[in-house]
Write an enzyme that holds these catalytic residues in place. Structure first.
Site, PDB file in Angstrom:
ATOM      1  N   ARG A 111       1.160  -4.402   6.804  1.00 17.38           N
ATOM      2  CA  ARG A 111       0.564  -5.719   6.637  1.00 17.38           C
ATOM      3  C   ARG A 111       1.434  -6.544   5.693  1.00 17.38           C
ATOM      4  NH1 ARG A 111      -3.158  -5.686   3.641  1.00 17.38           N
ATOM      5  NH2 ARG A 111      -3.523  -3.515   3.146  1.00 17.38           N
TER       6      ARG A 111
ATOM      7  N   TYR B   4       2.486  -5.337  14.310  1.00 15.62           N
ATOM      8  CA  TYR B   4       2.005  -4.127  13.639  1.00 15.62           C
ATOM      9  C   TYR B   4       0.560  -4.227  13.140  1.00 15.62           C
ATOM     10  CZ  TYR B   4       2.703   0.356  11.417  1.00 15.62           C
ATOM     11  OH  TYR B   4       2.637   1.694  11.118  1.00 15.62           O
ATOM     12  N   GLY B   5      -0.190  -3.177  13.365  1.00 20.40           N
ATOM     13  CA  GLY B   5      -1.507  -2.948  12.745  1.00 20.40           C
ATOM     14  C   GLY B   5      -2.329  -4.196  12.477  1.00 20.40           C
ATOM     15  N   GLY B   6      -2.770  -4.284  11.227  1.00 17.24           N
ATOM     16  CA  GLY B   6      -3.674  -5.365  10.828  1.00 17.24           C
ATOM     17  C   GLY B   6      -3.094  -6.755  11.028  1.00 17.24           C
TER      18      GLY B   6
ATOM     19  N   LYS C 191      -8.565  -6.380  10.263  1.00 21.95           N
ATOM     20  CA  LYS C 191      -8.605  -7.044   8.955  1.00 21.95           C
ATOM     21  C   LYS C 191      -8.880  -8.545   9.097  1.00 21.95           C
ATOM     22  CE  LYS C 191      -7.486  -3.181   7.020  1.00 21.95           C
ATOM     23  NZ  LYS C 191      -8.469  -2.425   6.263  1.00 21.95           N
TER      24      LYS C 191
ATOM     25  N   HIS D  88     -14.824  -3.793   3.051  1.00 26.72           N
ATOM     26  CA  HIS D  88     -13.775  -2.812   3.294  1.00 26.72           C
ATOM     27  C   HIS D  88     -14.314  -1.442   2.880  1.00 26.72           C
ATOM     28  CE1 HIS D  88      -9.242  -1.722   2.516  1.00 26.72           C
ATOM     29  NE2 HIS D  88      -9.637  -1.354   3.704  1.00 26.72           N
TER      30      HIS D  88
ATOM     31  N   SER E 167      -6.530   0.234   0.287  1.00 24.14           N
ATOM     32  CA  SER E 167      -5.839   0.837   1.430  1.00 24.14           C
ATOM     33  C   SER E 167      -5.116   2.117   1.016  1.00 24.14           C
ATOM     34  CB  SER E 167      -4.821  -0.151   1.990  1.00 24.14           C
ATOM     35  OG  SER E 167      -5.471  -1.361   2.294  1.00 24.14           O
ATOM     36  N   ALA E 168      -5.177   3.107   1.913  1.00 20.03           N
ATOM     37  CA  ALA E 168      -4.466   4.379   1.741  1.00 20.03           C
ATOM     38  C   ALA E 168      -4.869   5.126   0.460  1.00 20.03           C
ATOM     39  CB  ALA E 168      -2.941   4.160   1.794  1.00 20.03           C
ATOM     40  N   CYS E 169      -6.149   5.054   0.094  1.00 24.00           N
ATOM     41  CA  CYS E 169      -6.674   5.820  -1.053  1.00 24.00           C
ATOM     42  C   CYS E 169      -7.623   6.919  -0.580  1.00 24.00           C
ATOM     43  CB  CYS E 169      -7.400   4.908  -2.024  1.00 24.00           C
ATOM     44  SG  CYS E 169      -6.293   3.925  -3.030  1.00 24.00           S
TER      45      CYS E 169
ATOM     46  N   LYS F  55      -9.869   6.876   2.274  1.00 23.62           N
ATOM     47  CA  LYS F  55     -11.158   6.542   2.904  1.00 23.62           C
ATOM     48  C   LYS F  55     -11.399   7.406   4.134  1.00 23.62           C
ATOM     49  CE  LYS F  55     -11.730   2.052   3.583  1.00 23.62           C
ATOM     50  NZ  LYS F  55     -10.449   1.450   3.199  1.00 23.62           N
TER      51      LYS F  55
ATOM     52  N   ASP G  24     -13.371   2.520   7.707  1.00 26.67           N
ATOM     53  CA  ASP G  24     -12.619   1.413   7.100  1.00 26.67           C
ATOM     54  C   ASP G  24     -13.457   0.165   6.817  1.00 26.67           C
ATOM     55  OD1 ASP G  24     -10.128   0.443   6.120  1.00 26.67           O
ATOM     56  OD2 ASP G  24      -9.853  -0.733   7.940  1.00 26.67           O
TER      57      ASP G  24
ATOM     58  N   ARG H 180       0.985   5.507  11.459  1.00 26.74           N
ATOM     59  CA  ARG H 180      -0.456   5.509  11.759  1.00 26.74           C
ATOM     60  C   ARG H 180      -0.775   6.232  13.055  1.00 26.74           C
ATOM     61  NH1 ARG H 180      -3.896   2.305   8.203  1.00 26.74           N
ATOM     62  NH2 ARG H 180      -2.450   1.303   6.769  1.00 26.74           N
TER      63      ARG H 180
ATOM     64  N   GLY I 289     -12.338  18.544   0.137  1.00 32.03           N
ATOM     65  CA  GLY I 289     -13.669  19.129   0.354  1.00 32.03           C
ATOM     66  C   GLY I 289     -14.491  19.235  -0.917  1.00 32.03           C
TER      67      GLY I 289
ATOM     68  N   ASN J 161     -14.705  16.966  -3.127  1.00 22.40           N
ATOM     69  CA  ASN J 161     -15.345  15.677  -3.426  1.00 22.40           C
ATOM     70  C   ASN J 161     -16.826  15.712  -3.049  1.00 22.40           C
ATOM     71  OD1 ASN J 161     -12.907  14.786  -4.339  1.00 22.40           O
ATOM     72  ND2 ASN J 161     -12.374  13.636  -2.486  1.00 22.40           N
TER      73      ASN J 161
HETATM   74  C1  OXD Z   1      -5.541  -1.013   5.367  1.00 22.69           C
HETATM   75  C2  OXD Z   1      -5.853  -0.390   6.668  1.00 22.69           C
HETATM   76  O1  OXD Z   1      -4.393  -1.410   5.138  1.00 22.69           O
HETATM   77  O2  OXD Z   1      -6.995   0.048   6.839  1.00 22.69           O
HETATM   78  O3  OXD Z   1      -6.454  -1.123   4.544  1.00 22.69           O
HETATM   79  O4  OXD Z   1      -4.984  -0.356   7.552  1.00 22.69           O
HETATM   80 MN    MN Z   2      -8.351  -0.512   5.286  1.00 23.24          MN
END
Ligand code: OXD
Ligand code: MN
Length: 607
Positions: free
Chosen positions: A71, A211-213, A220, A240, A262-264, A266, A287, A379, A505, A507
């Site tokens: 993004r 690309y993606g979002g 998004k 989000h 993002s990328a944490c 989820k 997401d 992805r 697991g 968590n």
């Molecule tokens: C992000 C995604 O960037 O979900 O948050 O792709």
């Molecule tokens: Mn996201």
């Protein structure tokens, strides 16, 4: 299908206008069916864009242009009428001026190409919380990904026949096939990307990126940026957030929504396999959540998406077996490495890179170069229905009732493993101070601390000061049952620089405490920042963790928190007059508690 199947007069008018501007050779209305998808995939294979993956039925790998891998927040614009409506955290441009600039870009941009018309529904088709969009695109990659990520095609056209409103999504890769130009495996205009939102007219114009979002406009751009404005105007929330269902050994179930940048992790949390006997986690979404108060006063959430666009690196049978199983067939993999026997590979998938690996750039993988084989933001696009733990209510058009809302981010220090807000207003304050070390999901430096309130910083389609007001107002509705709010941090590190908490697991142990708190049980102690688990309240059975590490995970250090306060105050101050006083008062309250000697007594009660 051709344009004759469009009976919605405003939709037809809008398509005609864009055909005249973009000048495609041909226009195809997507029916969303299998035959159409097979035909389009075949085209991508013939052009060399797609590589068939022998090891995964009906699945393909695709490599993007190296200049189009994430993004692009710097090229993302909110073009509301007035700058203040976009607020200090968004790039604003005057809508008329931006339209003029964009028209020049879009003029003739689809020459030599087909324009695809994608009618799509965010949420179950016809559902009371669902919304419709139509994307016009010249990218086959986008059509095939939208087919996984949204409910698209004929059923949505029927909804449109009932004169339903729709969000207008215009997309072009910005690479017309004019004289002398050949088709490229990944056409784009990587130096001239525009991801532009016109919130008042509910429209999106995206140019230059595939690309993606940036390009799958249901995600998004619509489900967060435009939907957040719709939600403010109509009294709901577009967030989000993942949504999961958690069931205890007695069969009692609760739903939790969680916002992380993002990328944490989820997707990992949404599909978690609990390291606790008898507990079960099921996935509603990974997401995005759209939330509304139900008639019974509870907060209900739907996942507006239909698939997962998950970060591949780090995903393995160990870290997320359910994501791995979701990707066994009918998937598209973007910017991963490929193996000679027709499979995919990425860092963290488990095991050594196989011989003959080809990296995301299409080159033989050479570890001595010190570069990853898969792009860090590579992805998988996978149908949600393939997730082995998809929740039975994931397509319930009314949504699922939410008992708890979690916030989190990557913080090596300061933030304890979990703490609980005192009430809704404190929960909103917690959401407003979310901060995290940056990841590869967006272009830019990785690992720098940034404030990312509600994990919505790149996704809020209007002034975030106003957004906080909206959250506060939502909680003031009479007769509603507030969910509880929590802040979690799986990423706290010890003095040796290593993560203190095993994560994944385990968590579930934190989720269990949250479940119990929501049930009126679960012991807690009050600290200056909120409630943390009382000694012994977290189920650590079978976990090999030293008491020192556990104490460190839950310790609230006033000096570290006080060091964060000026940054938070400056962030709040950047909104000027439009910022809710309640949140400034909460910050004062927090600062007082951190400085107050009584608070220190609480800490020693836990440490
Ligand atoms: C992000 C995604 O960037 O979900 O948050 O792709
Ligand atoms: Mn996201």
């Amino acid at each position: 299908m051709n344009l004759d199947c469009i009976r919605h007069p405003r939709l037809r008018e809008w398509i005609d206008e864009n055909v005249a501007m973009c000048m495609p050779d041909d226009v195809v209305v997507c029916d969303g069916g299998h035959e159409e998808a097979d035909r389009l995939a075949e085209r991508m294979l013939r052009s060399g864009s797609f590589k068939r993956l022998e090891k995964r039925p009906n699945s393909f790998a695709v490599r993007s242009d190296p200049g189009d891998v994430a993004r692009v927040e710097n090229n993302t614009f909110i073009c509301s009428r007035f700058r203040e409506e976009a607020g200090p955290t968004n790039n604003w441009r005057d809508p008329q001026e931006m339209k003029g600039e964009l028209r020049q870009r879009f003029f003739g941009c689809m020459r030599g190409r087909t324009m695809y018309v994608i009618p799509f529904s965010m949420g179950p088709v016809g559902g009371p919380l669902s919304q419709i969009g139509v994307e016009l695109t010249d990218s086959v990659y986008v059509v095939l990904n939208m087919r996984i990520m949204t409910r698209m095609g004929e059923a949505v056209l029927k909804e449109l026949d009932r004169d339903k409103p729709f969000v207008k999504c215009l997309h072009s890769v910005g690479y017309p096939l004019t004289l002398g130009r050949h088709e490229l495996p990944w056409p784009c205009d990587s130096n001239n990307k525009y991801i532009v939102h016109f919130p008042e007219e509910r429209s999106i114009w995206s140019y230059g990126s595939g690309y993606g979002g940036n390009a799958l406009l249901g995600k998004k751009c619509y489900a967060l940026r435009i939907a957040s404005v719709m939600a403010r105007d109509q009294g709901w929330l577009a967030e989000h957030m993942l949504i999961l269902g958690i069931t205890n050994p007695d069969g009692k179930k609760k739903y939790i929504a969680a916002a992380f940048p993002s990328a944490c992790g989820k997707t990992n949390l949404a599909m978690l396999v609990p390291n606790l006997p008898g507990w079960k986690v099921e996935t509603v979404g990974d997401d995005i959540a759209w939330l509304r108060w139900g008639d019974d006063g509870r907060l209900y959430a739907i996942n507006p998406e239909y698939g997962f666009f998950g970060v591949a690196p780090g995903t393995s049978l160990k870290s997320n077996p359910n994501a791995m199983r979701s990707t066994e067939k009918n998937c598209i993999f973007t910017n991963v490495a490929t193996t000679p026997d027709g499979d995919v590979w990425w860092e963290g998938i488990g095991g050594e890179p196989p011989a003959g690996l080809v990296d995301w750039l299409g080159e033989p993988y050479d570890p001595s170069k010190g570069k990853p084989a898969a792009h860090p933001n590579s992805r998988f696009t996978a149908p949600a229905s393939q997730c082995p733990v998809i929740d039975q209510a994931w397509e319930d058009p009314r949504g699922v009732p939410i008992s708890a809302i979690l916030f989190g981010g990557r913080r090596a220090g300061t933030v304890p493993l979990v703490h609980e807000a005192m009430d809704w207003e404190h929960g909103v304050f917690m959401g407003s101070i979310v901060s995290s070390e940056t990841t590869a999901a967006a272009a830019g430096a990785v690992g720098q601390l940034r404030r990312d309130p509600f994990a919505m910083l790149p996704f809020c389609g209007y002034n975030m000061g106003d957004y906080f007001h909206h959250w506060l107002r939502m909680g003031e509705r009479s007769g509603v049952k507030h969910p509880r709010f929590y802040y979690v941090n799986w990423f706290r590190k010890g003095a040796d620089g290593k993560f203190l908490w095993p994560g994944f697991g385990d968590n579930a142990r934190v989720l269990k405490w949250i479940f119990e708190r929501c049930d009126g049980a679960g012991e807690a102690v009050e600290t200056p920042i909120g409630n943390v688990p009382a000694p012994g309240a977290l189920d650590l059975d079978g976990l090999d963790l030293s008491p020192e590490a556990m104490a460190e995970l839950l310790t609230v250090r006033e000096d570290e928190w006080l060091a964060d306060v000026p940054g938070i105050r400056a962030f709040f101050g950047s909104f000027h007059d439009g910022f809710p006083e309640e949140l400034v008062a909460r910050l004062d309250w927090l600062e007082r508690r951190l400085r107050h000697p009584a608070a220190k007594r609480h800490r020693s009660a836990i440490a």
